[in-house]
Design an enzyme around this catalytic site. Structure first.
Site, PDB file in Angstrom:
ATOM      1  CB  SER A 437      -0.876  -0.043   1.256  1.00 14.07           C
ATOM      2  OG  SER A 437      -1.985   0.781   1.123  1.00 14.07           O
ATOM      3  N   PRO A 438       0.372   2.366  -0.557  1.00 16.70           N
ATOM      4  CG  PRO A 438      -0.931   3.914  -1.713  1.00 16.70           C
ATOM      5  CD  PRO A 438      -0.920   2.527  -1.195  1.00 16.70           C
ATOM      6  CD  GLN A 515      -1.619   7.349  -3.098  1.00 15.39           C
ATOM      7  OE1 GLN A 515      -0.768   7.731  -2.283  1.00 15.39           O
ATOM      8  NE2 GLN A 515      -2.745   6.759  -2.721  1.00 15.39           N
ATOM      9  CE1 TYR A 608      -2.681  14.569   3.239  1.00 14.38           C
ATOM     10  CE2 TYR A 608      -3.305  12.366   2.523  1.00 14.38           C
ATOM     11  CZ  TYR A 608      -2.616  13.195   3.393  1.00 14.38           C
ATOM     12  OH  TYR A 608      -1.868  12.665   4.419  1.00 14.38           O
ATOM     13  NE  ARG A 656      -5.466   4.043  -0.750  1.00 19.00           N
ATOM     14  CZ  ARG A 656      -4.739   3.488   0.220  1.00 19.00           C
ATOM     15  NH1 ARG A 656      -4.229   4.238   1.180  1.00 19.00           N
ATOM     16  NH2 ARG A 656      -4.492   2.208   0.241  1.00 19.00           N
ATOM     17  NE  ARG A 750      -1.393  -0.176  10.199  1.00 19.81           N
ATOM     18  CZ  ARG A 750      -2.461  -0.243  10.993  1.00 19.81           C
ATOM     19  NH1 ARG A 750      -2.405   0.256  12.209  1.00 19.81           N
ATOM     20  NH2 ARG A 750      -3.576  -0.791  10.569  1.00 19.81           N
TER      21      ARG A 750
HETATM   22  C1  LIG Z   1       3.619   5.330   7.398  1.00 19.25           C
HETATM   23  C2  LIG Z   1       2.380   5.364   6.557  1.00 19.25           C
HETATM   24  C3  LIG Z   1       2.311   6.246   5.483  1.00 19.25           C
HETATM   25  C4  LIG Z   1       1.172   6.272   4.672  1.00 19.25           C
HETATM   26  N1  LIG Z   1       1.144   7.057   3.556  1.00 19.25           N
HETATM   27  C5  LIG Z   1       0.131   6.962   2.684  1.00 19.25           C
HETATM   28  C6  LIG Z   1       0.184   7.598   1.420  1.00 19.25           C
HETATM   29  O1  LIG Z   1       1.153   8.238   1.066  1.00 19.25           O
HETATM   30  N2  LIG Z   1      -0.890   7.485   0.600  1.00 19.25           N
HETATM   31  C7  LIG Z   1      -1.991   6.769   0.955  1.00 19.25           C
HETATM   32  O2  LIG Z   1      -2.952   6.679   0.196  1.00 19.25           O
HETATM   33  N3  LIG Z   1      -2.045   6.122   2.142  1.00 19.25           N
HETATM   34  C8  LIG Z   1      -1.010   6.177   2.991  1.00 19.25           C
HETATM   35  N4  LIG Z   1      -1.043   5.465   4.147  1.00 19.25           N
HETATM   36  C9  LIG Z   1      -2.203   4.599   4.439  1.00 19.25           C
HETATM   37  C10 LIG Z   1      -1.918   3.163   3.998  1.00 19.25           C
HETATM   38  O3  LIG Z   1      -1.741   3.069   2.608  1.00 19.25           O
HETATM   39  C11 LIG Z   1      -3.055   2.232   4.418  1.00 19.25           C
HETATM   40  O4  LIG Z   1      -4.251   2.634   3.775  1.00 19.25           O
HETATM   41  C12 LIG Z   1      -3.292   2.218   5.925  1.00 19.25           C
HETATM   42  O5  LIG Z   1      -2.073   2.197   6.642  1.00 19.25           O
HETATM   43  C13 LIG Z   1      -4.122   1.017   6.352  1.00 19.25           C
HETATM   44  O6  LIG Z   1      -3.486  -0.186   5.969  1.00 19.25           O
HETATM   45  P1  LIG Z   1      -2.721  -1.140   7.052  1.00 19.25           P
HETATM   46  O7  LIG Z   1      -3.732  -1.483   8.099  1.00 19.25           O
HETATM   47  O8  LIG Z   1      -2.278  -2.322   6.234  1.00 19.25           O
HETATM   48  O9  LIG Z   1      -1.576  -0.363   7.600  1.00 19.25           O
HETATM   49  C14 LIG Z   1       0.079   5.434   4.972  1.00 19.25           C
HETATM   50  C15 LIG Z   1       0.156   4.585   6.068  1.00 19.25           C
HETATM   51  C16 LIG Z   1       1.287   4.513   6.841  1.00 19.25           C
HETATM   52  C17 LIG Z   1       1.340   3.533   7.982  1.00 19.25           C
END
Ligand SMILES: Cc1cc2nc3c(=O)[nH]c(=O)nc-3n(C[C@H](O)[C@H](O)[C@H](O)COP(=O)(O)O)c2cc1C
Ligand SMILES: Cc1cc2nc3c(=O)[nH]c(=O)nc-3n(C[C@H](O)[C@H](O)[C@H](O)COP(=O)(O)OP(=O)(O)OC[C@H]3O[C@@H](n4cnc5c(N)ncnc54)[C@H](O)[C@@H]3O)c2cc1C
Length: 803
Positions: A437-438, A515, A608, A656, A750
């Site tokens: 994921s981003p 992205q 955003y 997204r 994560r």
């Molecule tokens: C350190 C970090 C940075 C993130 N940056 C972005 C981002 O740049 N763009 C985005 O769409 N989501 C971002 N997210 C959200 C993640 O892509 C994801 O949607 C969210 O962490 C939930 O997924 P998870 O439970 O697997 O962590 C970020 C999450 C984390 C933890």
């Protein structure tokens, strides 16, 4: 959950209102714990007057009953009809899966067993005693505690609603609880389409000659079919005709003879209470009134847990009262703390299950195999691996079925866990369904990704995921979230990203997605590990500086609404601003294509810039870009179309979104469906379904895979591919989601920070040896596989906990 038979516990006078499963079981457990307790049950009906037919329990519930009172458990077990299989009848097909381990018992039979045990233990049972005044009943018995087990429409709960704060939600379907002498070899779900919509039956044989047969349909279908205007007999005849092919000529029967006309069709009330204990002062003593069973909480019948909850409440309350001898307040607080967690878990599962049955129509485009699998895993508590434990043959055949349909380019495995099947969008084929994921890394200088990014992205691409996302790459310097964000607005950015993309393409099987986003009102803030979302702190740049320099930059947004009390108030965008930002997106997309990215995503989530247009809490414009949802989507769609035009036609583009704002007045799942429809019409290939982060007031309901239901809904209602994300962290989650058709891809964020090789490790754990590893790492693969196989053998050799 064994109940201590504490002979020493102080005798109590226990008044129970309602002689259903909750009331009777608590009564007998109290008497069993201490014969000197005086226990009276007041039941408004006669002993054998009851609604409903059979109820089901799982084997696990039976284990809990055995520990609490072996004699009752033995009698219940003796009266059970057991079965293992579930049959799903859909569009002329029957899909069978086994190993489910259910038991069914007639409600009358169950009550009779409980009544007899109560009588044997000396409980005072008073039938035909409708309690209209609990205070009088309490005084009359000189009760130390009153337990209201008066069912789902509890009068006691309503009377003390200021304390209990009940939240009662009437669900969308109408259902009728019928019986039949038709015997069913398995727990049976049957789905039938009418010109008015879909109806479903839940049927199971609970004793030699009789089965429960519940018919259910959404309220609007029920009305369109005219069932609201039919007599009881006409309504039953309608069901007999509709489900004739399952009834083998047997009639459907109602035992709700006290109800007239269509009143036998009810809507399930989902009950949640903020508290289960009310204290009253009576004749100088404090007497608690405790809610138990359906009076306190309900769980939709489709997960068959209402009676289980009622009985297990009784076990927990009698245990709490016995172990906290005399200290009622502590005992009741402990009881509530323990049970509320269990109840909440079941109610979450029940909510998913209820929603599945309320929205059957949504899943009817699925093939019978996937429809049945989606049904079996609907509560998100039963997963792919749970099903394998129940019926390995069924899961194996499903994996083969799915792999054959998912095969895009040879070589394709004849069978593979669903997460390791290919996926194609436009001209791009992903080797598997796992996505990094981003994730913003906040480690660029002036937007340029350096060697840190090469190693970060490169190692995740080596780690086995089919698609690796960049973080939100910003389309201009003032589009950044923080000073460390990555950009795509200078030639050096294009060069730096090209190096990373080339590495991923030449050294790994993964594809790489870009992205693109603009921070809008959430820009000019600190790095994620600093004071995230707060403005950038001023600094003294050189030693001699006397004035700290403010490094924040002006923000733009749909409306001048600051993200938080310390954030800047952004300027409302003018048409010129919109044109400039659209041009920035288009330029960045062209640069992305030049770098060789395989996939482009437009970031319209998390508050955003483009997300702030979609969200009604952050978009208060009164021009064509604000107001209605269609208007709020207008600018993000303009950007989408312009970017889509600039992005190579053979490559996919996703969007997204935040599918729910989790805040009053914000977007909900319904809005997300409309948003997805509009992006689909504009040419989007996939919706990446996230949620929240659009306002600081948001209160998300977290939990495993908590955003997946939105991805499921969008995929199956809108008919567009989706990517699920959010608290998906086990291979089992991914396999269940993909196989059930809740999403086409699963993004993990994560977990990939903790383990770049998450996908390779998951393959080894699942015993999927065909997963390609980097040649350089093959000896690591074989050692890991050997060690995991050894650990599995050792675990199988362990004696059973009770053995
Ligand atoms: C350190 C970090 C940075 C993130 N940056 C972005 C981002 O740049 N763009 C985005 O769409 N989501 C971002 N997210 C959200 C993640 O892509 C994801 O949607 C969210 O962490 C939930 O997924 P998870 O439970 O697997 O962590 C970020 C999450 C984390 C933890
Ligand atoms: C269609 C359907 C199917 C179901 N299937 C299952 C299943 O398969 N498995 C399962 O576990 N559960 C099932 N349930 C749920 C289950 O029936 C209930 O959760 C369970 O009966 C709850 O027990 P209870 O004792 O709390 O309430 P109830 O069983 O409702 O008992 C309440 C009792 O209180 C009495 N009462 C009410 N008011 C008063 C008053 N003022 N004075 C005196 N007495 C009063 C009532 O007459 C009744 O006897 C199903 C429910 C429905 C509607």
């Amino acid at each position: 959950m064994a109940v201590p038979s504490s002979k020493a516990s102080r005798p109590m006078r226990v008044l129970i209102i309602g002689g259903g499963p909750a009331g009777l079981y608590l009564a007998l457990l109290m008497k069993r714990a201490n014969a000197r307790h005086a226990v009276r049950v007041l039941e408004r009906n006669r002993a054998d007057d009851t609604f409903g037919w059979g109820v089901v329990f799982s084997d696990q519930t039976l284990g809990n009953l055995e520990a609490a009172d072996p004699q009752t458990a033995r009698e219940i077990a003796g009266a059970f009809n057991r079965w293992d299989d579930i049959d799903v009848h859909f569009r002329g097909r029957t899909i069978r899966s086994g190993g489910h381990g259910f038991c069914g018992i007639g409600r009358k039979r169950l009550l009779r067993i409980l009544q007899e045990r109560c009588e044997a233990l000396g409980v005072e049972l008073r039938y035909e005693h409708d309690v209209s005044d609990d205070e009088h009943a309490c005084r009359d018995f000189d009760a130390d505690i009153v337990v209201a087990c008066d069912g789902i429409n509890s009068r006691v709960r309503n009377k003390y609603s200021a304390t209990f704060k009940p939240d009662v939600e009437l669900r969308r379907c109408r259902f009728v609880w019928l019986g039949t002498h038709q015997r069913f070899p398995a727990f049976t779900f049957a789905f039938e389409k009418t010109e008015h919509g879909w109806f479903q039956a839940h049927a199971y044989q609970y004793e030699g000659e009789t089965s429960t047969f519940i018919v259910e349909t959404p309220e609007e279908v029920w009305q369109r079919a005219g069932l609201d205007r039919m007599s009881q007999e006409e309504g039953i005849a309608f069901c007999e005709r509709l489900f004739a092919r399952y009834l083998g000529g047997h009639a459907l029967m109602s035992n709700a003879t006290h109800l007239r006309g269509s009143a036998i069709w009810i809507r399930f009330p989902r009950v949640i209470c903020a508290s289960w204990t009310h204290w009253s002062e009576r004749d100088g003593k404090s007497v608690p009134i405790v809610l138990l069973g359906d009076a306190a909480h309900s769980a939709h019948f489709s997960i068959g847990s209402g009676t289980k909850l009622a009985l297990e409440d009784g076990i927990a309350l009698s245990t709490a009262l016995a172990t906290r001898d005399g200290d009622l307040r502590t005992a009741l607080a402990g009881f509530e703390a323990e049970r509320s967690v269990e109840v909440l878990k079941l109610q979450n599962a029940a909510r998913n299950s209820t929603e599945w049955f309320e929205n059957v129509e949504r899943y009817t485009a699925l093939e019978a195999e996937q429809f049945a699998y989606s049904l079996l895993t609907r509560s998100q508590r039963i997963s792919h691996e749970n099903l394998r434990l129940r019926d390995a043959g069924y899961v194996e055949s499903m994996e083969k079925w799915f792999a054959s349909r998912a095969c895009v380019e040879e070589p394709c495995p004849s069978s593979a866990p669903p997460m390791f099947t290919q996926f194609r969008l436009r001209g791009l084929t992903l080797p598997n369904r796992v996505v990094v994921s981003p994730m913003a890394q906040y480690s660029c200088i002036d937007g340029t990704p350096d060697d840190y990014y090469l190693v970060h992205m490169g190692s995740r691409a080596h780690g086995g995921a089919g698609l690796v996302f960049t973080e939100m790459v910003c389309v201009s310097d003032d589009a950044r979230i923080s000073l460390g964000c990555a950009g795509m607005y200078r030639d050096e950015h294009t060069r730096a990203w090209t190096r990373i993309v080339d590495y991923v393409h030449t050294r790994t099987p993964a594809k790489i997605a870009l992205q693109l986003g603009h921070a809008g009102p959430k820009g000019s803030t600190q790095r994620g590990w600093e004071n995230a979302d707060e403005p950038i702190a001023p600094v003294l740049e050189t030693e001699g500086d006397s004035q700290p320099r403010d490094r924040n930059w002006p923000l733009i947004a749909p409306s001048p609404i600051a993200y938080g009390p310390r954030n800047q108030v952004p300027r409302a965008m003018t048409r010129e601003d919109m044109d400039r930002v659209t041009a920035d997106f288009v330029r960045a997309a062209r640069a992305g294509a030049e770098c060789g990215f395989d996939w482009l995503e437009l970031h319209c989530a998390h508050g955003y810039l483009l997300s702030a247009f979609l969200c009604p809490l952050t978009n208060r414009r009164d021009d064509a870009y604000g107001g209605s949802l269609e208007n709020r989507c207008r600018y993000p769609l303009e950007v989408f179309r312009a970017v889509r035009d600039a992005w190579p036609a053979a490559l996919p583009m996703s969007v997204r979104i935040s599918a729910h704002d989790w805040a009053p007045g914000g977007n909900t799942g319904d809005d997300a469906v409309t948003i997805a429809r509009l992006f689909k019409a504009a040419g989007a290939d996939l919706i990446d379904v996230s949620s929240g982060q659009t306002t600081r007031e948001a209160k998300p309901i977290y939990g495993r895979m908590y955003q997946t239901p939105f991805a499921d809904r969008i995929r199956n209602e809108v008919g567009i591919a989706t990517m699920a994300v959010g608290a998906i962290y086990e291979a089992d989650h991914v396999n269940s989601i993909i196989m059930a058709g809740r999403a086409d891809l699963c993004a993990l964020a994560r977990p990939h920070l903790a383990d770049p090789y998450w996908t390779l490790h998951a393959a080894a754990q699942l015993g999927y040896a065909d997963m390609p590893w980097p040649d350089q790492y093959l000896s690591g693969k074989s050692q890991l596989e050997r060690n995991l196989a050894r650990a599995a053998l050792a675990a199988n050799d362990k004696p059973e906990a009770n053995g």
